[in-house]
Design a protein around this motif. Structure first.
Motif, PDB file in Angstrom:
ATOM      1  N   GLY A  34      38.439  39.256  41.741  1.00  0.00           N
ATOM      2  CA  GLY A  34      38.183  40.682  41.754  1.00  0.00           C
ATOM      3  C   GLY A  34      39.146  41.427  40.852  1.00  0.00           C
ATOM      4  O   GLY A  34      40.011  40.824  40.215  1.00  0.00           O
ATOM      5  N   CYS A  35      38.991  42.732  40.838  1.00  0.00           N
ATOM      6  CA  CYS A  35      39.863  43.590  40.031  1.00  0.00           C
ATOM      7  C   CYS A  35      41.176  43.857  40.755  1.00  0.00           C
ATOM      8  O   CYS A  35      42.229  43.909  40.127  1.00  0.00           O
ATOM      9  CB  CYS A  35      39.162  44.913  39.735  1.00  0.00           C
ATOM     10  N   PHE A  36      41.113  44.065  42.059  1.00  0.00           N
ATOM     11  CA  PHE A  36      42.289  44.348  42.880  1.00  0.00           C
ATOM     12  C   PHE A  36      43.142  45.437  42.233  1.00  0.00           C
ATOM     13  O   PHE A  36      44.351  45.301  42.097  1.00  0.00           O
ATOM     14  CB  PHE A  36      43.105  43.076  43.138  1.00  0.00           C
ATOM     15  N   ASP A  37      42.465  46.526  41.851  1.00  0.00           N
ATOM     16  CA  ASP A  37      43.121  47.583  41.085  1.00  0.00           C
ATOM     17  C   ASP A  37      44.200  48.287  41.895  1.00  0.00           C
ATOM     18  O   ASP A  37      45.342  48.382  41.467  1.00  0.00           O
ATOM     19  CB  ASP A  37      42.078  48.566  40.573  1.00  0.00           C
ATOM     20  N   ILE A  38      43.857  48.809  43.044  1.00  0.00           N
ATOM     21  CA  ILE A  38      44.842  49.430  43.923  1.00  0.00           C
ATOM     22  C   ILE A  38      44.766  48.662  45.239  1.00  0.00           C
ATOM     23  O   ILE A  38      43.804  48.795  45.990  1.00  0.00           O
ATOM     24  CB  ILE A  38      44.539  50.934  44.156  1.00  0.00           C
ATOM     25  N   LEU A  39      45.760  47.829  45.486  1.00  0.00           N
ATOM     26  CA  LEU A  39      45.738  46.971  46.666  1.00  0.00           C
ATOM     27  C   LEU A  39      45.797  47.827  47.929  1.00  0.00           C
ATOM     28  O   LEU A  39      46.629  48.732  48.045  1.00  0.00           O
ATOM     29  CB  LEU A  39      46.920  46.001  46.623  1.00  0.00           C
ATOM     30  N   HIS A  40      44.914  47.535  48.878  1.00  0.00           N
ATOM     31  CA  HIS A  40      44.820  48.310  50.112  1.00  0.00           C
ATOM     32  C   HIS A  40      44.498  47.399  51.282  1.00  0.00           C
ATOM     33  O   HIS A  40      44.331  46.186  51.099  1.00  0.00           O
ATOM     34  CB  HIS A  40      43.778  49.431  49.968  1.00  0.00           C
ATOM     35  N   ARG A  41      44.416  47.983  52.450  1.00  0.00           N
ATOM     36  CA  ARG A  41      44.192  47.219  53.676  1.00  0.00           C
ATOM     37  C   ARG A  41      42.944  46.330  53.593  1.00  0.00           C
ATOM     38  O   ARG A  41      42.964  45.176  54.051  1.00  0.00           O
ATOM     39  CB  ARG A  41      44.054  48.186  54.850  1.00  0.00           C
ATOM     40  N   GLY A  42      41.877  46.845  53.041  1.00  0.00           N
ATOM     41  CA  GLY A  42      40.661  46.040  52.920  1.00  0.00           C
ATOM     42  C   GLY A  42      40.913  44.761  52.135  1.00  0.00           C
ATOM     43  O   GLY A  42      40.451  43.680  52.518  1.00  0.00           O
ATOM     44  N   HIS A  43      41.659  44.866  51.042  1.00  0.00           N
ATOM     45  CA  HIS A  43      42.004  43.672  50.252  1.00  0.00           C
ATOM     46  C   HIS A  43      42.839  42.692  51.068  1.00  0.00           C
ATOM     47  O   HIS A  43      42.587  41.490  51.073  1.00  0.00           O
ATOM     48  CB  HIS A  43      42.820  44.065  49.014  1.00  0.00           C
ATOM     49  N   VAL A  44      43.865  43.218  51.719  1.00  0.00           N
ATOM     50  CA  VAL A  44      44.796  42.351  52.454  1.00  0.00           C
ATOM     51  C   VAL A  44      44.067  41.600  53.565  1.00  0.00           C
ATOM     52  O   VAL A  44      44.254  40.383  53.735  1.00  0.00           O
ATOM     53  CB  VAL A  44      45.985  43.172  52.999  1.00  0.00           C
ATOM     54  N   GLU A  45      43.245  42.293  54.326  1.00  0.00           N
ATOM     55  CA  GLU A  45      42.497  41.630  55.403  1.00  0.00           C
ATOM     56  C   GLU A  45      41.495  40.623  54.847  1.00  0.00           C
ATOM     57  O   GLU A  45      41.330  39.533  55.390  1.00  0.00           O
ATOM     58  CB  GLU A  45      41.822  42.672  56.290  1.00  0.00           C
ATOM     59  N   TYR A  46      40.827  40.976  53.773  1.00  0.00           N
ATOM     60  CA  TYR A  46      39.874  40.083  53.114  1.00  0.00           C
ATOM     61  C   TYR A  46      40.569  38.800  52.655  1.00  0.00           C
ATOM     62  O   TYR A  46      40.085  37.692  52.897  1.00  0.00           O
ATOM     63  CB  TYR A  46      39.243  40.836  51.944  1.00  0.00           C
ATOM     64  N   LEU A  47      41.712  38.938  51.995  1.00  0.00           N
ATOM     65  CA  LEU A  47      42.438  37.769  51.489  1.00  0.00           C
ATOM     66  C   LEU A  47      42.962  36.906  52.627  1.00  0.00           C
ATOM     67  O   LEU A  47      42.947  35.670  52.549  1.00  0.00           O
ATOM     68  CB  LEU A  47      43.558  38.203  50.551  1.00  0.00           C
TER      69      LEU A  47
END
Length: 163
Positions: A34-47
């Motif tokens: 993904g782009c992971f442009d501005i890392l946020h809670r959704g990204h962290v939980e997804y990863l």
């Protein structure tokens, strides 16, 4: 895979990624991108959820040029080297690498992960690399999307505050 690696040790060129994590390998390798442009809670939980599906999580990150082609002028907000280092700092992430193509198909074909993961905003039939992964005996998994937790949502909120 040794634990407690420094974030800089998790950043790989494509060649070093394939050398360390390519086939044959021990354990179950999970890949997402993904782009992971501005890392946020959704990204962290997804990863975190993606990492739970295997022994190693590798993340492919779009280059600045590919993010701009995909998302438009003004994106990415965060430069690629910073995005790589932030992702590498997460405990759930074992390795990160850049890709400059519009899709990660070539990287996925080279790596052939055991599990290919995308967010629930995708349909299985639309996941790039699905055919290659399934053809090599792997599987594709979708992780539920967390509503209201996206970079686009954050940017829209910030734009609304600046008006």
């Amino acid at each position: 895979m040794e634990k407690n690696r420094r974030p800089g040790d998790k950043v790989h060129s494509r060649a070093s990624l394939l050398e360390e994590f390519g086939r044959p390998r021990k354990g179950r390798l999970v890949f997402t991108n993904g782009c992971f442009d501005i890392l946020h809670r959704g990204h962290v939980e997804y990863l975190h959820q993606a990492r739970a599906l295997g022994d190693v999580l590798v993340v492919g990150v779009n280059t600045d040029e590919s993010v701009e082609r995909l998302k438009g002028k003004g994106r990415p907000v965060v430069p690629q080297d910073d995005r790589l280092r932030v992702l590498a700092g997460l405990e759930s992430v074992d390795a990160v690498t850049l890709f400059g193509e519009d899709t990660p198909r070539e990287l996925i074909s080279d790596l052939l992960p055991d599990v290919l993961v995308k967010g629930g905003d995708y349909r299985l039939e639309d996941v790039v690399g699905r055919e290659e992964v399934e053809g090599a005996g792997g599987e594709v998994r979708l992780i539920p999307f967390i509503a209201g937790r996206s970079t686009t949502d954050l940017l829209e909120k910030l734009r609304g505050q600046s008006e």
